[in-house]
Design a protein around this motif. Structure first.
Motif, mmCIF file in Angstrom:
data_model
loop_
_atom_site.group_PDB
_atom_site.id
_atom_site.type_symbol
_atom_site.label_atom_id
_atom_site.label_comp_id
_atom_site.label_asym_id
_atom_site.label_seq_id
_atom_site.Cartn_x
_atom_site.Cartn_y
_atom_site.Cartn_z
ATOM 1 N N SER A 1 15.602 -4.224 17.691
ATOM 2 C CA SER A 1 15.174 -5.404 16.946
ATOM 3 C C SER A 1 15.741 -5.392 15.521
ATOM 4 N N ALA A 2 15.703 -4.233 14.883
ATOM 5 C CA ALA A 2 16.233 -4.113 13.521
ATOM 6 C C ALA A 2 17.736 -4.375 13.496
ATOM 7 N N ARG A 3 18.446 -3.872 14.491
ATOM 8 C CA ARG A 3 19.895 -4.090 14.544
ATOM 9 C C ARG A 3 20.228 -5.561 14.815
ATOM 10 N N LEU A 4 19.457 -6.182 15.719
ATOM 11 C CA LEU A 4 19.671 -7.611 15.973
ATOM 12 C C LEU A 4 19.394 -8.427 14.713
ATOM 13 N N ASP A 5 18.348 -8.068 13.983
ATOM 14 C CA ASP A 5 18.026 -8.767 12.741
ATOM 15 C C ASP A 5 19.210 -8.694 11.775
ATOM 16 N N SER A 6 19.793 -7.524 11.636
ATOM 17 C CA SER A 6 20.953 -7.354 10.749
ATOM 18 C C SER A 6 22.156 -8.142 11.263
ATOM 19 N N LEU A 7 22.350 -8.135 12.559
ATOM 20 C CA LEU A 7 23.479 -8.867 13.137
ATOM 21 C C LEU A 7 23.290 -10.377 12.972
ATOM 22 N N TYR A 8 22.076 -10.860 13.205
ATOM 23 C CA TYR A 8 21.808 -12.285 12.998
ATOM 24 C C TYR A 8 22.036 -12.670 11.538
ATOM 25 N N ASP A 9 21.611 -11.803 10.611
ATOM 26 C CA ASP A 9 21.841 -12.060 9.192
ATOM 27 C C ASP A 9 23.343 -12.155 8.907
ATOM 28 N N TYR A 10 24.111 -11.236 9.456
ATOM 29 C CA TYR A 10 25.566 -11.248 9.276
ATOM 30 C C TYR A 10 26.160 -12.546 9.834
ATOM 31 N N MET A 11 25.715 -12.940 11.026
ATOM 32 C CA MET A 11 26.250 -14.161 11.631
ATOM 33 C C MET A 11 25.919 -15.387 10.782
ATOM 34 N N LEU A 12 24.716 -15.434 10.228
ATOM 35 C CA LEU A 12 24.348 -16.558 9.365
ATOM 36 C C LEU A 12 25.236 -16.611 8.122
ATOM 37 N N ARG A 13 25.515 -15.438 7.539
ATOM 38 C CA ARG A 13 26.395 -15.400 6.354
ATOM 39 C C ARG A 13 27.816 -15.833 6.718
ATOM 40 N N ARG A 14 28.314 -15.389 7.863
ATOM 41 C CA ARG A 14 29.675 -15.765 8.289
ATOM 42 C C ARG A 14 29.759 -17.270 8.566
ATOM 43 N N MET A 15 28.717 -17.835 9.162
ATOM 44 C CA MET A 15 28.735 -19.276 9.411
ATOM 45 C C MET A 15 28.686 -20.057 8.105
ATOM 46 N N THR A 16 27.936 -19.558 7.132
ATOM 47 C CA THR A 16 27.891 -20.212 5.824
ATOM 48 C C THR A 16 29.274 -20.172 5.170
ATOM 49 N N GLN A 17 29.926 -19.011 5.233
ATOM 50 C CA GLN A 17 31.283 -18.882 4.681
ATOM 51 C C GLN A 17 32.260 -19.797 5.421
ATOM 52 N N ALA A 18 32.137 -19.823 6.752
ATOM 53 C CA ALA A 18 33.041 -20.660 7.556
ATOM 54 C C ALA A 18 32.855 -22.129 7.214
ATOM 55 N N ASN A 19 31.634 -22.523 6.985
ATOM 56 C CA ASN A 19 31.363 -23.915 6.642
ATOM 57 C C ASN A 19 32.001 -24.269 5.301
ATOM 58 N N ALA A 20 31.855 -23.394 4.329
ATOM 59 C CA ALA A 20 32.391 -23.659 2.991
ATOM 60 C C ALA A 20 33.910 -23.682 2.963
ATOM 61 N N SER A 21 34.542 -22.837 3.779
ATOM 62 C CA SER A 21 36.003 -22.722 3.718
ATOM 63 C C SER A 21 36.726 -23.289 4.944
ATOM 64 N N HIS A 22 35.974 -23.967 5.823
ATOM 65 C CA HIS A 22 36.576 -24.557 7.047
ATOM 66 C C HIS A 22 37.316 -23.485 7.843
ATOM 67 N N ASP A 23 36.673 -22.346 8.031
ATOM 68 C CA ASP A 23 37.293 -21.172 8.640
ATOM 69 C C ASP A 23 36.929 -21.063 10.126
ATOM 70 N N ALA A 24 37.798 -21.569 10.975
ATOM 71 C CA ALA A 24 37.566 -21.520 12.420
ATOM 72 C C ALA A 24 37.582 -20.089 12.940
ATOM 73 N N ASP A 25 38.353 -19.208 12.310
ATOM 74 C CA ASP A 25 38.411 -17.809 12.741
ATOM 75 C C ASP A 25 37.061 -17.110 12.548
ATOM 76 N N ALA A 26 36.374 -17.421 11.472
ATOM 77 C CA ALA A 26 35.047 -16.835 11.246
ATOM 78 C C ALA A 26 34.074 -17.311 12.322
#
Length: 136
Positions: A85-110
């Motif tokens: 559960s702790a690892r999934l929480d960290s992974l979900y947090d990472y995915m949310l940050r990557r999606m935020t970055q992708a949204n700001a920079s139009h980054d399809a690779d992210a």
């Protein structure tokens, strides 16, 4: 409303109604799998929206994917799940940050990276026998 817009609206309504009916009947295990499918669908839409330079559709799709991931994060059972559960929480947090970055920079690779992570998690989740979940 043009005929094509009316058809699109009817298709959206049908899809939403059908999804709601399936969700009402689904087991908790199946619901999580459906949520992963929803994230993957929205990420695919976001990636194609970036390619088409459709900022509105990209934003809508990324926001939808982020909302689902945030929901998945909120329903984690940290008492029963322990380290997983702790690892999934960290992974979900990472995915949310990557999606935020992708949204700001139009980054399809992210977004592709996040899709890969979700597919890996979903693959593992789908390997779990739902009958085991019912006996817990």
């Amino acid at each position: 409303m043009s005929p094509s817009m009316a058809t699109a609206a009817r298709m959206r309504y049908y899809h939403q109604t059908a999804s709601a009916a399936v969700a009402e009947e689904a087991s908790p295990h199946r619901l999580i799998s459906m949520l992963y499918d929803g994230v993957l669908e929205r990420l695919a839409i976001a990636r194609s929206s970036i390619a088409r330079r459709d900022v509105t559709a990209k934003l809508r799709a990324i926001n939808g994917a982020m909302a689902i991931v945030e929901h998945l994060r909120l329903v984690l059972d940290h008492q029963a799940g322990g380290e997983i559960s702790a690892r999934l929480d960290s992974l979900y947090d990472y995915m949310l940050r990557r999606m935020t970055q992708a949204n700001a920079s139009h980054d399809a690779d992210a977004l592709a990276e996040v899709s890969g992570l979700v597919m890996t998690i979903k693959s593992g989740w789908d390997q779990i026998d739902p009958a085991l979940q019912e006996n817990r």
